[in-house]
Design an enzyme around this catalytic site. Structure first.
Site, short mmCIF file in Angstrom:
data_model
loop_
_atom_site.label_atom_id
_atom_site.label_comp_id
_atom_site.label_asym_id
_atom_site.label_seq_id
_atom_site.Cartn_x
_atom_site.Cartn_y
_atom_site.Cartn_z
CB ILE A 13 9.52 11.55 21.77
CG1 ILE A 13 10.98 11.96 21.90
CG2 ILE A 13 9.06 10.86 23.05
CD1 ILE A 13 11.41 12.98 20.89
CE LYS A 56 11.98 18.57 26.34
NZ LYS A 56 11.18 18.94 25.11
CG ASP A 92 7.49 19.87 25.18
OD1 ASP A 92 7.54 19.06 26.12
OD2 ASP A 92 7.82 19.57 24.01
#
Lengths: 320, 320
Positions: free
Chosen positions: A20, A95, A173
């Site tokens: 990410i 997140k 997730d």
């Protein structure tokens, strides 16, 4: 340490240089005129041309940074963020904002006491269709809402075994992205009324889940989450109102109303996030909304679990 | 409806006339000079000498009450409380305050909007040893905390099959009492770092659990919860400090410091609760602390679950 003038850009150090961070944070920080990528910390390797550190402590001690973007797996996000706050750095959290609600609460209190900014991001809330969807829904009488969030975990999380460990949330997730949109676009707060989890016999977290919510205004929301989706991938929220129908798809990047596509600006979720982060730091504020995470916790409280076939990911063998 | 003078007692209607209502709420309401038991609602039967109703709606429509004490199983607490608030009644919730955190949030908002009192009770916080324990701990350097909460579910919850259903929390139904004390007596907020659940093969909620917490000040708390405890029952919190040791036992009714028993007033948890409720109503306040429930949700998020032997309760066959 160099001295900063007030108009300088925010110098960011990334903690946890995985998928990410590389896919989203690096280009977003570079593309935002108010942020600069100043350092990277990861034991598995850094970024050419950017000061790179094998440990968080080294980065916090040696790098010339104002803030840390926490891009590690969620299980260690809390400890990383606490260390960054203790070193006087502002913190941006990928997140979910941690492995537990208690962690988020402790981080909020710590940041507040230290006078530092804590930003718990929900990137999907910055998708271009979200605010138009919210505006369309406002004031309408809704009949039903259906969420379909189905993706191939092997494709989007190759080798990321942490996702099926405690605190990794499994299919929640990605599912929490849908919940972060729901809690932004629907006017009434949600509560979980039923949840069915499907958990592989060799894993801890669910690989698929059906969750039913009741909104405080009576609307029922049904969410079908699946991590085993091969072929076309679906991230869609379908809202049926008395006088029309809205479909938010591609994770919020596409919007159709009564079957007609609505023109939207290009996707810029992480660019928005870094602009917002710079604003929060400049104005001395924090932004921590645990609501989407609370709904996931509630699904775990209400879950009936079915055991399903073992899950194997060939990419896991090659990963740390 | 009769007219009330300001000095009148608070007229309470009990919703859900099961074991906890009969064992605790009825004598506490009768013993508190500021409350009166004015009605009971339960399809399975009421109380001689008190207006009794077969349904909540009947009680809300016909009984002369100011407030509702919600003593139903937690899975329907939310709907009962919402109906009571909608009828303009103040609401007292048995613990836990619902089946999910989202429910508690919705009830809080609803009560606030309606200008009514919502009191989410944690009866164990009113045990006589709790405040003295808190005072002893304050300012001390703690080394470790151990919670042992072991009881026989067949004895304390005979035939209450709901306790093993989703939202019933299993062994966390008593365990949350320990968490409510912990979060009162320890100075730093807690987060769950590990949890192991043991769930009977024929049930949904755990019958035993080990939970490890880290306090924000670094203290580790280990909790061992078990619903299968025959013989002596244990509800104990053992606090080891640098300069001494405190043991809170019998659910908070007994306290020993460095091995010496401390003299405490007699147990009056529910009497305290109703006095506090009358105060809250008189001053137009609410008291809703979801923290103990949040820790249970966090344990569910972090749980590794082992399947254990089926659980059978002969008393279930005879219950509705």
């Amino acid at each position: 340490m160099t001295t900063r003038a007030p108009g300088d850009t925010l110098r960011i150090g990334i903690a946890g240089f995985g998928k990410i961070a590389r896919d989203q944070h690096v280009p977003a920080i570079a593309g935002c005129e108010r942020t600069t990528l100043a350092a990277v910390a990861d034991p598995a390797g850094g970024l050419d041309g950017t000061p790179s550190f094998a440990s968080l402590d080294d980065m916090l001690r040696e790098a010339d940074i104002d803030a840390v973007a926490v891009c590690t797996p969620p299980q260690i996000r809390h400890d990383v963020a606490l260390a960054a706050l203790a070193a006087g750095k502002h913190v941006l959290l990928e997140k979910p904002p941690g492995a537990t609600l208690g962690e988020v609460d402790i981080l909020s209190r710590t940041a507040e006491r230290a006078g530092l900014t804590l930003f718990a991001t929900w990137h999907s809330r910055h998708a271009p269709g979200v605010e138009p969807a919210r505006a369309w829904i406002a004031g309408r009488k809704l009949r039903a809402v259906r969420v379909t969030w189905k993706e191939d975990v092997r494709r989007w999380h190759p080798g990321q075994a942490w996702i099926f460990e405690p605190g990794g949330l499994g299919v929640f997730d990605p599912g929490i992205n849908a919940f972060s949109i729901l809690t932004r676009i629907l006017p009434a707060p949600l509560r979980v009324t039923e949840a069915t989890f499907r958990t592989p016999e060799n894993r801890t977290a669910p690989i698929a889940a059906d969750v039913r919510f009741a909104a405080a205004d009576g609307v029922v929301v049904d969410a079908a989450l699946d991590f085993r989706q091969e072929g076309p991938q679906t991230w869609e929220i379908d809202v049926e109102a008395d006088d029309g129908r809205l479909v938010l798809s591609a994770g919020g990047a596409e919007l159709a109303i009564d079957g007609g596509a609505i023109s939207l600006p290009p996707e810029g979720e992480y660019a928005d996030i870094y602009t917002r982060f710079a604003d929060l730091v400049a104005t001395g504020q924090s932004d921590v909304d645990p609501t989407p995470f609370g709904l996931v916790a509630d699904a775990f409280l209400m879950a009936r679990t079915e055991t399903v076939d073992a899950f194997h990911d060939p990419a896991e063998a090659g990963k740390r």
